[in-house]
Design a protein around this motif. Structure first.
Motif, PDB file in Angstrom:
ATOM      1  N   ALA A 100      33.152  30.323  46.387  1.00  0.00           N
ATOM      2  CA  ALA A 100      33.110  30.356  44.933  1.00  0.00           C
ATOM      3  C   ALA A 100      34.441  29.898  44.365  1.00  0.00           C
ATOM      4  O   ALA A 100      35.473  29.964  45.031  1.00  0.00           O
ATOM      5  CB  ALA A 100      32.780  31.763  44.425  1.00  0.00           C
ATOM      6  N   LEU A 101      34.402  29.431  43.136  1.00  0.00           N
ATOM      7  CA  LEU A 101      35.605  28.904  42.502  1.00  0.00           C
ATOM      8  C   LEU A 101      36.671  29.974  42.328  1.00  0.00           C
ATOM      9  O   LEU A 101      37.868  29.704  42.476  1.00  0.00           O
ATOM     10  CB  LEU A 101      35.244  28.305  41.139  1.00  0.00           C
ATOM     11  CG  LEU A 101      34.306  27.094  41.146  1.00  0.00           C
ATOM     12  CD1 LEU A 101      33.902  26.732  39.716  1.00  0.00           C
ATOM     13  CD2 LEU A 101      34.979  25.901  41.803  1.00  0.00           C
ATOM     14  N   ARG A 102      36.265  31.189  42.023  1.00  0.00           N
ATOM     15  CA  ARG A 102      37.228  32.236  41.691  1.00  0.00           C
ATOM     16  C   ARG A 102      37.810  32.927  42.918  1.00  0.00           C
ATOM     17  O   ARG A 102      38.945  33.407  42.880  1.00  0.00           O
ATOM     18  CB  ARG A 102      36.568  33.279  40.773  1.00  0.00           C
ATOM     19  CG  ARG A 102      37.551  34.254  40.129  1.00  0.00           C
ATOM     20  CD  ARG A 102      36.882  35.009  39.005  1.00  0.00           C
ATOM     21  NE  ARG A 102      35.822  35.869  39.481  1.00  0.00           N
ATOM     22  CZ  ARG A 102      35.972  37.157  39.803  1.00  0.00           C
ATOM     23  NH1 ARG A 102      37.168  37.704  39.709  1.00  0.00           N
ATOM     24  NH2 ARG A 102      34.960  37.883  40.200  1.00  0.00           N
ATOM     25  N   SER A 103      37.079  32.938  44.022  1.00  0.00           N
ATOM     26  CA  SER A 103      37.497  33.756  45.163  1.00  0.00           C
ATOM     27  C   SER A 103      37.924  32.965  46.393  1.00  0.00           C
ATOM     28  O   SER A 103      38.520  33.536  47.301  1.00  0.00           O
ATOM     29  CB  SER A 103      36.358  34.701  45.558  1.00  0.00           C
ATOM     30  OG  SER A 103      35.184  33.966  45.876  1.00  0.00           O
ATOM     31  N   HIS A 104      37.641  31.687  46.464  1.00  0.00           N
ATOM     32  CA  HIS A 104      37.959  30.888  47.653  1.00  0.00           C
ATOM     33  C   HIS A 104      38.887  29.739  47.258  1.00  0.00           C
ATOM     34  O   HIS A 104      38.507  28.566  47.240  1.00  0.00           O
ATOM     35  CB  HIS A 104      36.680  30.341  48.293  1.00  0.00           C
ATOM     36  CG  HIS A 104      35.770  31.396  48.840  1.00  0.00           C
ATOM     37  ND1 HIS A 104      34.998  32.205  48.033  1.00  0.00           N
ATOM     38  CD2 HIS A 104      35.520  31.786  50.121  1.00  0.00           C
ATOM     39  CE1 HIS A 104      34.296  33.038  48.792  1.00  0.00           C
ATOM     40  NE2 HIS A 104      34.594  32.804  50.051  1.00  0.00           N
TER      41      HIS A 104
END
Length: 289
Positions: free
Chosen positions: A171-175
């Motif tokens: 995901a954009l926010r977590s990876h």
């Protein structure tokens, strides 16, 4: 078209040659009054004209810089040697910086893979490695880098969700590392034809679009509350089990199944409640007041 080395010689020795030619031409021209022929005077004038023409061939090359040479419109090579240089005076020259540069894209509004509108921006660090491709394969390589980087950012953002799901997809926010590497590769694939190498690319801004930001914030808060409640219940069940085991092992009190159920219910209410509990003293029995 690939870069190749252009013709150039050291500038300081060439200045000495020009100076000697200028002195010789001046001597031949001024010697006409001492009985010299007109041909000698014309030779002196020719030397002076040659010196003036040669002066147009001098140029400077700064560190981490290249000078792209063109002779009558044809690519004649690139000079990267630092310092004062001299080349064919009929060559036109264009300076191309080889230094590492960076820029930050504007905030783009795109839809992630779940269809949610988001705002995203990136910082791209890049440098020119092939001056011939940068100058002749694209019209304006700096503008080309900007537009293609934003296009790659938009394409990359559409392949990932904003928040991580249970399926394990990045995901954009977590990876961050996965996303930044994908973005760098995506930009590099577009800039290979311009002789540009992407040193680094990373997300600098990431947020939900304003029209859904409040709703998504409420969803995140709800997820956080559910996760916290799950943790509280898990801990409370462990504490209740531990209390029952201690009571049984130490023989403090003998409880039948109905009293155990009542005790578990009361303990869970105390441990899982949001507010402080008020004790109630039961002066009777469990089966009557």
């Amino acid at each position: 078209m690939n870069e190749r080395q252009g013709f150039s010689v050291a500038g300081i020795p060439t200045i000495v040659v020009c100076l000697l030619l200028a002195l010789c031409g001046l001597a031949l021209f001024t010697g006409m009054a001492g009985g010299r022929t007109g041909w000698e005077a014309l030779s002196g004038i020719g030397m002076e004209v040659l010196v003036v023409l040669m002066l147009k061939g001098f140029f400077q090359v700064a560190p981490n810089e290249g000078q792209v040479l063109q002779l009558f419109g044809k690519y004649a090579g690139t000079v990267r040697a630092e310092g004062l240089r001299w080349t064919n005076p009929f060559c036109t020259r264009r300076r191309v910086s080889l230094r590492v540069r960076n820029f930050e894209s504007g905030k783009l509004k795109v839809n992630d893979s779940d269809g949610n509108p988001i705002e995203i921006a990136a910082v791209v660090v890049w440098q020119v490695i092939d001056t011939a491709e940068a100058v002749f394969c694209v019209d304006d390589y700096e503008n080309f880098v900007t537009i293609q980087s934003e296009s790659a950012l938009r394409q990359m953002a559409q392949n990932y969700p904003y928040d991580a799901h249970d399926d394990g997809k990045p995901a954009l926010r977590s990876h961050g590392d996965v996303i930044n590497n994908h973005l760098r590769d995506e930009i590099q694939a577009r800039l290979d034809k311009a002789g540009v190498r992407v040193v680094e690319a990373r997300i600098s801004h990431l947020a939900y679009a304003q029209e859904i930001a409040q709703a998504m914030l409420q969803r995140q808060q709800a997820n956080a509350i559910v996760a916290a409640r799950e943790r509280i219940v898990e801990g409370a069940v462990g504490m209740v089990a531990m209390a029952l085991d201690k009571l049984r092992q130490q023989g403090v009190v003998e409880l039948d199944e109905e009293r155990k159920a009542a005790m578990v219910s009361n303990l869970l209410v105390v441990l899982c409640g949001d507010r402080a509990t008020q004790p109630v003293v039961n002066a009777g029995t469990l089966y009557g007041g």
